[in-house]
Design a protein around this motif. Sequence first.
Motif, mmCIF file in Angstrom:
data_model
loop_
_atom_site.group_PDB
_atom_site.id
_atom_site.type_symbol
_atom_site.label_atom_id
_atom_site.label_comp_id
_atom_site.label_asym_id
_atom_site.label_seq_id
_atom_site.Cartn_x
_atom_site.Cartn_y
_atom_site.Cartn_z
ATOM 1 N N VAL A 203 10.073 25.528 -5.168
ATOM 2 C CA VAL A 203 10.787 24.871 -4.174
ATOM 3 C C VAL A 203 9.850 24.673 -2.958
ATOM 4 N N ILE A 204 9.701 23.437 -2.388
ATOM 5 C CA ILE A 204 8.831 23.126 -1.212
ATOM 6 C C ILE A 204 9.323 24.016 -0.026
ATOM 7 N N ASP A 205 8.726 24.879 0.691
ATOM 8 C CA ASP A 205 9.259 25.720 1.639
ATOM 9 C C ASP A 205 8.376 25.397 2.927
ATOM 10 N N ARG A 206 7.224 24.893 2.834
ATOM 11 C CA ARG A 206 6.580 24.998 3.942
ATOM 12 C C ARG A 206 5.594 23.545 3.766
ATOM 13 N N THR A 207 5.436 22.876 4.763
ATOM 14 C CA THR A 207 4.688 21.523 5.083
ATOM 15 C C THR A 207 3.668 21.646 6.123
ATOM 16 N N ILE A 226 -4.483 30.592 4.403
ATOM 17 C CA ILE A 226 -5.199 29.710 3.603
ATOM 18 C C ILE A 226 -6.241 28.978 4.399
ATOM 19 N N TRP A 227 -7.331 28.555 3.549
ATOM 20 C CA TRP A 227 -8.232 27.739 4.394
ATOM 21 C C TRP A 227 -8.195 26.410 3.695
ATOM 22 N N ILE A 228 -8.549 25.406 4.551
ATOM 23 C CA ILE A 228 -8.297 23.881 3.972
ATOM 24 C C ILE A 228 -9.531 23.058 4.502
ATOM 25 N N ALA A 229 -10.179 22.338 3.758
ATOM 26 C CA ALA A 229 -11.178 21.535 4.011
ATOM 27 C C ALA A 229 -10.592 20.140 4.347
ATOM 28 N N ASP A 230 -11.111 19.573 5.238
ATOM 29 C CA ASP A 230 -10.377 18.122 5.603
ATOM 30 C C ASP A 230 -11.823 17.045 5.771
ATOM 31 N N ILE A 231 -11.845 16.278 4.824
ATOM 32 C CA ILE A 231 -12.933 15.544 4.768
ATOM 33 C C ILE A 231 -12.473 14.126 5.402
ATOM 34 N N GLY A 232 -12.227 14.313 6.964
ATOM 35 C CA GLY A 232 -12.137 13.181 7.667
ATOM 36 C C GLY A 232 -13.370 12.148 7.510
ATOM 37 N N ALA A 233 -14.378 12.603 7.454
ATOM 38 C CA ALA A 233 -15.554 11.639 7.561
ATOM 39 C C ALA A 233 -15.280 10.380 6.398
ATOM 40 N N THR A 234 -14.642 10.627 5.359
ATOM 41 C CA THR A 234 -14.403 9.718 4.128
ATOM 42 C C THR A 234 -13.920 8.334 4.701
ATOM 43 N N VAL A 235 -13.050 8.680 5.681
ATOM 44 C CA VAL A 235 -12.285 7.297 6.462
ATOM 45 C C VAL A 235 -12.781 7.132 7.813
ATOM 46 N N GLY A 236 -13.982 7.622 8.302
ATOM 47 C CA GLY A 236 -14.370 7.606 9.548
ATOM 48 C C GLY A 236 -13.980 8.443 10.555
ATOM 49 N N GLU A 237 -13.294 9.655 10.252
ATOM 50 C CA GLU A 237 -12.975 10.522 11.072
ATOM 51 C C GLU A 237 -13.753 11.721 11.025
ATOM 52 N N GLU A 238 -13.282 12.916 11.877
ATOM 53 C CA GLU A 238 -13.956 14.122 11.983
ATOM 54 C C GLU A 238 -13.627 14.750 10.791
ATOM 55 N N SER A 239 -14.431 15.412 10.090
ATOM 56 C CA SER A 239 -14.300 16.835 9.012
ATOM 57 C C SER A 239 -14.252 18.075 9.616
ATOM 58 N N SER A 240 -13.466 18.702 9.020
ATOM 59 C CA SER A 240 -13.194 20.152 9.515
ATOM 60 C C SER A 240 -12.708 20.952 8.369
ATOM 61 N N VAL A 241 -12.754 22.325 8.878
ATOM 62 C CA VAL A 241 -12.415 23.475 7.924
ATOM 63 C C VAL A 241 -11.344 24.325 8.942
ATOM 64 N N SER A 242 -10.253 24.544 8.378
ATOM 65 C CA SER A 242 -9.434 25.310 9.218
ATOM 66 C C SER A 242 -8.908 26.443 8.481
ATOM 67 N N ARG A 243 -8.583 27.625 9.287
ATOM 68 C CA ARG A 243 -7.773 28.762 8.520
ATOM 69 C C ARG A 243 -6.278 28.792 9.134
ATOM 70 N N PHE A 244 -5.097 28.912 8.125
ATOM 71 C CA PHE A 244 -3.793 28.936 8.850
ATOM 72 C C PHE A 244 -3.421 30.259 8.310
ATOM 73 N N ASN A 245 -2.272 30.730 8.916
ATOM 74 C CA ASN A 245 -1.698 31.950 8.361
ATOM 75 C C ASN A 245 -0.859 31.792 7.193
ATOM 76 N N GLN A 246 -0.167 32.581 6.558
ATOM 77 C CA GLN A 246 0.516 32.384 5.253
ATOM 78 C C GLN A 246 1.643 31.619 5.334
ATOM 79 N N ASN A 247 2.238 31.286 6.474
ATOM 80 C CA ASN A 247 3.078 30.265 6.816
ATOM 81 C C ASN A 247 2.777 29.044 7.244
ATOM 82 N N GLY A 248 1.347 28.672 7.445
ATOM 83 C CA GLY A 248 0.929 27.272 7.776
ATOM 84 C C GLY A 248 0.653 27.368 9.325
ATOM 85 N N GLY A 249 0.525 28.320 9.986
ATOM 86 C CA GLY A 249 0.393 28.238 11.440
ATOM 87 C C GLY A 249 -1.044 28.444 11.714
#
Length: 444
Positions: A203-207, A226-249
């Motif tokens: 069941v999807i419980d977090r977005t 969770i760690w997530i890589a965002d390859i924003g440079a692919t579409v001309g935006e900023e690329s980043s790496v972010s760390r979130f808590n277990q609930n996505g904060g």
Amino acid sequence: MIIRHFSSLFIAVLVISVGCEKTDRDRFNPLDPLNTTTGGRPQGLQAVAGHERVLLSWADLAIDAVTSYRLRRQDNGGNETIVDLAERPLSATFIDSTVVNGQTYTYRLSVLIQESEGGVIQESPASVPVEVTPGPNICWIADEGLTQILTMTSDIRAVDRQITSIFGAKHLAVDPRNGAAWTTTQFGGADGAVAVRFSSKGVIDRTVTGFTFPASVVVDPRDGAIWIADIGATVGEESSVSRFNQNGGLLFKITGFSEPSGLAVNPNTGACWVADRGNNTLHLIGDDGTILLNINGPGQPTAVSVDPTTGDAWGINVATQQVFKIRSDGTISLSVSGFIQPVRLACSALDGSCWVVDAGGGQVIRLRASTPDGYHIGQQSDFHLSLTDFFVPVDVSIDQISGQVWIVDRGDGSVVKIAANGSIIRRFVGLALPVALTVDAGPR
């Protein structure tokens, strides 16, 4: 004589025709032994493996004469167990919770019939047998062709769960603490690019929103962050790496990357390796956001995996199609050649081996932890094992408790489970375009 001959022949043909009409008439009752479709056997018996349990189901029979269903279970040793299911209303499902993980069982279903009150109870012929092997682990798979996230049972005989309308998911990671799984996609509807968490029940419980081009996602097994890589440079935006808590904060976000295409978390420290292909750099980031290492030199790193025991990292250099190993202090200790197009890799906690998916070569390679620097898989054979029964393998995940390895093959729509020693346990074919997977080792 000629007339009598034809008359006799006509009579014989007439008798045979009448007999055929009587014998071959339609038999609509599915329990009729002369039913040409069923042969009198119950239909649709299915067995789905779980952790110390098996879920059985079959086609329901709305026939008054049926008094009960009978399940026969046989184990590897030939021991048979019989269960009669007579409780009203009759159910076409049963959960067998008396099984042992790792043991293979064969089930057959029959039906007990009593045509009149006080009459003789008869048993139908048994169904086609089904085999199942319960176990704790579950494999999550992203199927881009079916636009689904699905789960495969431990014995890789059945799809356990399907979550539809998940578009563009190419990365998966599981939280080993609770069995939840994360994926990233650009197509989150009104929310745009998102990361989505599924509970262990699917069941999807977090977005989580706010991304441009989210790609690799990994979970810290210590706390579920969770760690997530965002390859924003692919579409001309900023690329980043972010760390979130277990609930996505959001805990922190680090920018300045070009193409952070691969992530891997050290399960002991929580530090995350980042393979930045665009900057030809490997970074090691602490769980508090501190940059611990910036390493230039491994060409164009695209994928990375951490040895859970030593903390060393293995990576792929797409510029040279080589695999390298780097120590936790940043020293590159070895480089391995001979691959055609390596795309993913994973390290085993059992023996430190590194499993490499070579999509271009249609093969999966297991490199020993002691592989020497300069090793070539096409010219040497002492330190690796080649599995070549693949078309276009694209991802790998390891159950770090059993050491079993799971592979998805985009070429033939299959999932393959491999023992730690390299022997293929089973292959499941029937997916459309599987592109990613992750294994939940499950309760032990």
